[in-house]
Design a protein around this motif. Structure first.
Motif, PDB file in Angstrom:
ATOM      1  N   GLY A  88     -10.840 -43.672 -19.966  1.00  0.00           N
ATOM      2  CA  GLY A  88     -11.131 -42.324 -20.441  1.00  0.00           C
ATOM      3  C   GLY A  88     -11.647 -42.270 -21.863  1.00  0.00           C
ATOM      4  O   GLY A  88     -11.676 -41.189 -22.464  1.00  0.00           O
ATOM      5  N   THR A  89     -12.071 -43.389 -22.426  1.00  0.00           N
ATOM      6  CA  THR A  89     -12.531 -43.432 -23.814  1.00  0.00           C
ATOM      7  C   THR A  89     -13.590 -42.371 -24.075  1.00  0.00           C
ATOM      8  O   THR A  89     -14.629 -42.343 -23.410  1.00  0.00           O
ATOM      9  N   GLY A  90     -13.299 -41.476 -25.017  1.00  0.00           N
ATOM     10  CA  GLY A  90     -14.247 -40.444 -25.418  1.00  0.00           C
ATOM     11  C   GLY A  90     -14.494 -39.362 -24.384  1.00  0.00           C
ATOM     12  O   GLY A  90     -15.378 -38.521 -24.574  1.00  0.00           O
ATOM     13  N   SER A  91     -13.740 -39.345 -23.327  1.00  0.00           N
ATOM     14  CA  SER A  91     -13.988 -38.385 -22.245  1.00  0.00           C
ATOM     15  C   SER A  91     -13.463 -36.990 -22.518  1.00  0.00           C
ATOM     16  O   SER A  91     -13.890 -36.032 -21.895  1.00  0.00           O
ATOM     17  N   ASP A 118      -0.211 -47.962 -19.539  1.00  0.00           N
ATOM     18  CA  ASP A 118      -0.186 -49.429 -19.449  1.00  0.00           C
ATOM     19  C   ASP A 118       0.269 -49.976 -18.096  1.00  0.00           C
ATOM     20  O   ASP A 118       0.240 -51.174 -17.876  1.00  0.00           O
ATOM     21  N   GLY A 119       0.718 -49.122 -17.185  1.00  0.00           N
ATOM     22  CA  GLY A 119       1.124 -49.570 -15.857  1.00  0.00           C
ATOM     23  C   GLY A 119       2.495 -50.206 -15.784  1.00  0.00           C
ATOM     24  O   GLY A 119       2.897 -50.677 -14.721  1.00  0.00           O
ATOM     25  N   SER A 120       3.232 -50.227 -16.906  1.00  0.00           N
ATOM     26  CA  SER A 120       4.564 -50.829 -16.862  1.00  0.00           C
ATOM     27  C   SER A 120       5.526 -49.920 -16.093  1.00  0.00           C
ATOM     28  O   SER A 120       5.302 -48.722 -15.938  1.00  0.00           O
ATOM     29  N   ASN A 121       6.604 -50.497 -15.612  1.00  0.00           N
ATOM     30  CA  ASN A 121       7.534 -49.783 -14.729  1.00  0.00           C
ATOM     31  C   ASN A 121       8.062 -48.480 -15.286  1.00  0.00           C
ATOM     32  O   ASN A 121       8.286 -47.533 -14.544  1.00  0.00           O
ATOM     33  N   ILE A 142      -6.362 -30.357  -3.465  1.00  0.00           N
ATOM     34  CA  ILE A 142      -5.584 -30.269  -4.704  1.00  0.00           C
ATOM     35  C   ILE A 142      -6.597 -30.351  -5.838  1.00  0.00           C
ATOM     36  O   ILE A 142      -7.408 -31.266  -5.868  1.00  0.00           O
ATOM     37  N   GLN A 143      -6.549 -29.417  -6.759  1.00  0.00           N
ATOM     38  CA  GLN A 143      -7.540 -29.434  -7.845  1.00  0.00           C
ATOM     39  C   GLN A 143      -6.922 -28.996  -9.156  1.00  0.00           C
ATOM     40  O   GLN A 143      -5.848 -28.408  -9.184  1.00  0.00           O
ATOM     41  N   GLY A 144      -7.614 -29.315 -10.234  1.00  0.00           N
ATOM     42  CA  GLY A 144      -7.201 -28.899 -11.566  1.00  0.00           C
ATOM     43  C   GLY A 144      -5.979 -29.615 -12.101  1.00  0.00           C
ATOM     44  O   GLY A 144      -5.278 -29.083 -12.953  1.00  0.00           O
ATOM     45  N   VAL A 145      -5.704 -30.827 -11.638  1.00  0.00           N
ATOM     46  CA  VAL A 145      -4.552 -31.589 -12.124  1.00  0.00           C
ATOM     47  C   VAL A 145      -4.921 -32.180 -13.485  1.00  0.00           C
ATOM     48  O   VAL A 145      -5.836 -32.996 -13.586  1.00  0.00           O
ATOM     49  N   ASP A 146      -4.216 -31.759 -14.519  1.00  0.00           N
ATOM     50  CA  ASP A 146      -4.496 -32.184 -15.893  1.00  0.00           C
ATOM     51  C   ASP A 146      -3.913 -33.577 -16.123  1.00  0.00           C
ATOM     52  O   ASP A 146      -2.703 -33.752 -16.126  1.00  0.00           O
ATOM     53  N   LEU A 147      -4.766 -34.570 -16.280  1.00  0.00           N
ATOM     54  CA  LEU A 147      -4.307 -35.926 -16.546  1.00  0.00           C
ATOM     55  C   LEU A 147      -4.143 -36.202 -18.039  1.00  0.00           C
ATOM     56  O   LEU A 147      -3.408 -37.109 -18.425  1.00  0.00           O
ATOM     57  N   SER A 148      -4.821 -35.426 -18.872  1.00  0.00           N
ATOM     58  CA  SER A 148      -4.833 -35.685 -20.313  1.00  0.00           C
ATOM     59  C   SER A 148      -3.711 -34.990 -21.059  1.00  0.00           C
ATOM     60  O   SER A 148      -3.381 -35.390 -22.180  1.00  0.00           O
ATOM     61  N   GLY A 149      -3.132 -33.955 -20.484  1.00  0.00           N
ATOM     62  CA  GLY A 149      -2.141 -33.167 -21.205  1.00  0.00           C
ATOM     63  C   GLY A 149      -0.711 -33.424 -20.777  1.00  0.00           C
ATOM     64  O   GLY A 149       0.146 -32.550 -20.922  1.00  0.00           O
ATOM     65  N   VAL A 150      -0.428 -34.606 -20.250  1.00  0.00           N
ATOM     66  CA  VAL A 150       0.918 -34.884 -19.736  1.00  0.00           C
ATOM     67  C   VAL A 150       1.686 -35.885 -20.598  1.00  0.00           C
ATOM     68  O   VAL A 150       2.728 -36.385 -20.186  1.00  0.00           O
ATOM     69  N   GLY A 151       1.163 -36.202 -21.780  1.00  0.00           N
ATOM     70  CA  GLY A 151       1.845 -37.131 -22.668  1.00  0.00           C
ATOM     71  C   GLY A 151       1.451 -38.581 -22.505  1.00  0.00           C
ATOM     72  O   GLY A 151       2.077 -39.459 -23.088  1.00  0.00           O
ATOM     73  N   VAL A 152       0.416 -38.835 -21.699  1.00  0.00           N
ATOM     74  CA  VAL A 152      -0.093 -40.198 -21.516  1.00  0.00           C
ATOM     75  C   VAL A 152      -1.452 -40.274 -22.204  1.00  0.00           C
ATOM     76  O   VAL A 152      -2.286 -39.386 -22.021  1.00  0.00           O
ATOM     77  N   ASP A 153      -1.667 -41.311 -23.004  1.00  0.00           N
ATOM     78  CA  ASP A 153      -2.950 -41.466 -23.690  1.00  0.00           C
ATOM     79  C   ASP A 153      -4.017 -41.894 -22.679  1.00  0.00           C
ATOM     80  O   ASP A 153      -4.026 -43.023 -22.208  1.00  0.00           O
ATOM     81  N   THR A 154      -4.898 -40.961 -22.329  1.00  0.00           N
ATOM     82  CA  THR A 154      -5.995 -41.254 -21.402  1.00  0.00           C
ATOM     83  C   THR A 154      -7.309 -41.452 -22.149  1.00  0.00           C
ATOM     84  O   THR A 154      -8.363 -41.523 -21.527  1.00  0.00           O
ATOM     85  N   ASP A 155      -7.255 -41.551 -23.489  1.00  0.00           N
ATOM     86  CA  ASP A 155      -8.459 -41.822 -24.276  1.00  0.00           C
ATOM     87  C   ASP A 155      -8.584 -43.333 -24.471  1.00  0.00           C
ATOM     88  O   ASP A 155      -8.445 -43.867 -25.561  1.00  0.00           O
ATOM     89  N   GLY A 156      -8.809 -44.010 -23.376  1.00  0.00           N
ATOM     90  CA  GLY A 156      -8.879 -45.463 -23.310  1.00  0.00           C
ATOM     91  C   GLY A 156      -8.527 -45.852 -21.890  1.00  0.00           C
ATOM     92  O   GLY A 156      -8.436 -45.003 -21.004  1.00  0.00           O
ATOM     93  N   PRO A 157      -8.301 -47.139 -21.635  1.00  0.00           N
ATOM     94  CA  PRO A 157      -7.914 -47.553 -20.286  1.00  0.00           C
ATOM     95  C   PRO A 157      -6.559 -46.944 -19.897  1.00  0.00           C
ATOM     96  O   PRO A 157      -5.644 -46.874 -20.712  1.00  0.00           O
TER      97      PRO A 157
END
Length: 169
Positions: A88-91, A118-121, A142-157
Motif C-alpha cells: 500500500g505504499t503511497g496509496s 507483518d503476518g505474525s500470529n 461486501i463493500q467499503g471495508v476500511d483497511l487503512s483505518g483499523v490500526g494496521v500500517d498499510t502504507d507499505g507491505p
C-alpha cells in the motif's frame, strides 16, 4: 507484493496455480497443523465448484472455496486461510470489496477478513466478521471495508487474510 491501491483479483489468471503473493493455510483448528480434510482452494486442489451444491463461482471459472474437503465424511474442525501480500505504499486509504456465498455458516472466532502489517500470529486485526449473518444460499457483495483505518500500517507491505473455520464439507 502487488500494489494494493486498485488491486483486483478474480483468481482467473492463475488457472488453479497459487501465485507467489498468496499463502494458503488448510489446518486442523486445534493443533494448527496441516489437515487433509481442510479445503482452501482456488483451483490448485481440485475443480472449483461452489461446494456440494455446485453453485459455481460468482464470475468465471475460479474462486476461493473454504471448509472441509468436499467429499469429507469426518466433519473435522478445520481452519482455512487465503493470505494475500499487498503493498500500500503511497496509496492512501484502502477499501476492500468482495463477493461471498454463504452455504449456512455458523460463527467461529477464525471466520472473517483480517489485516496485518507483518503476518505474525499476534498482529492480525479483524475487519470483517459475522459470516453467519449473511443470506444463506445467495451471493452477498461486501463493500467499503476500511483497511487503512483499523490500526494496521498499510502504507507499505501488508497482509490480507480471508479465513474460515468449519466442520462441514
Amino acid at each position: 507484493f502487488p500494489v494494493g491501491n486498485g488491486y483486483v483479483d478474480d483468481f482467473e489468471s492463475y488457472a488453479g496455480v497459487v501465485p507467489a503473493h498468496f499463502g494458503v493455510n488448510a489446518l486442523n483448528t486445534f493443533q494448527r497443523l496441516p489437515d487433509p480434510d481442510a479445503w482452501c482452494n482456488i483451483g490448485q486442489s481440485g475443480p472449483v465448484s461452489g461446494g456440494n451444491s455446485a453453485i459455481g463461482t460468482y464470475s468465471g471459472t475460479y474462486g476461493l472455496e473454504m471448509g472441509n474437503e468436499p467429499f469429507s465424511i469426518t466433519h473435522a474442525n478445520v481452519c482455512n486461510g487465503l493470505i494475500i501480500g499487498l503493498d500500500g505504499t503511497g496509496s492512501g486509504p484502502l477499501e476492500l470489496s468482495f463477493q461471498v456465498y454463504n452455504h449456512g455458516e455458523e460463527g467461529n472466532a477464525d471466520d472473517g477478513v483480517w489485516v496485518s502489517q507483518d503476518g505474525s500470529n499476534d498482529s492480525w486485526v479483524h475487519v470483517v466478521d459475522n459470516w453467519q449473518s449473511l443470506t444463506v444460499g445467495a451471493w452477498t457483495h461486501i463493500q467499503g471495508v476500511d483497511l487503512s483505518g483499523v490500526g494496521v500500517d498499510t502504507d507499505g507491505p501488508f497482509y490480507l487474510l480471508f479465513a474460515q473455520e468449519d466442520n462441514y464439507p
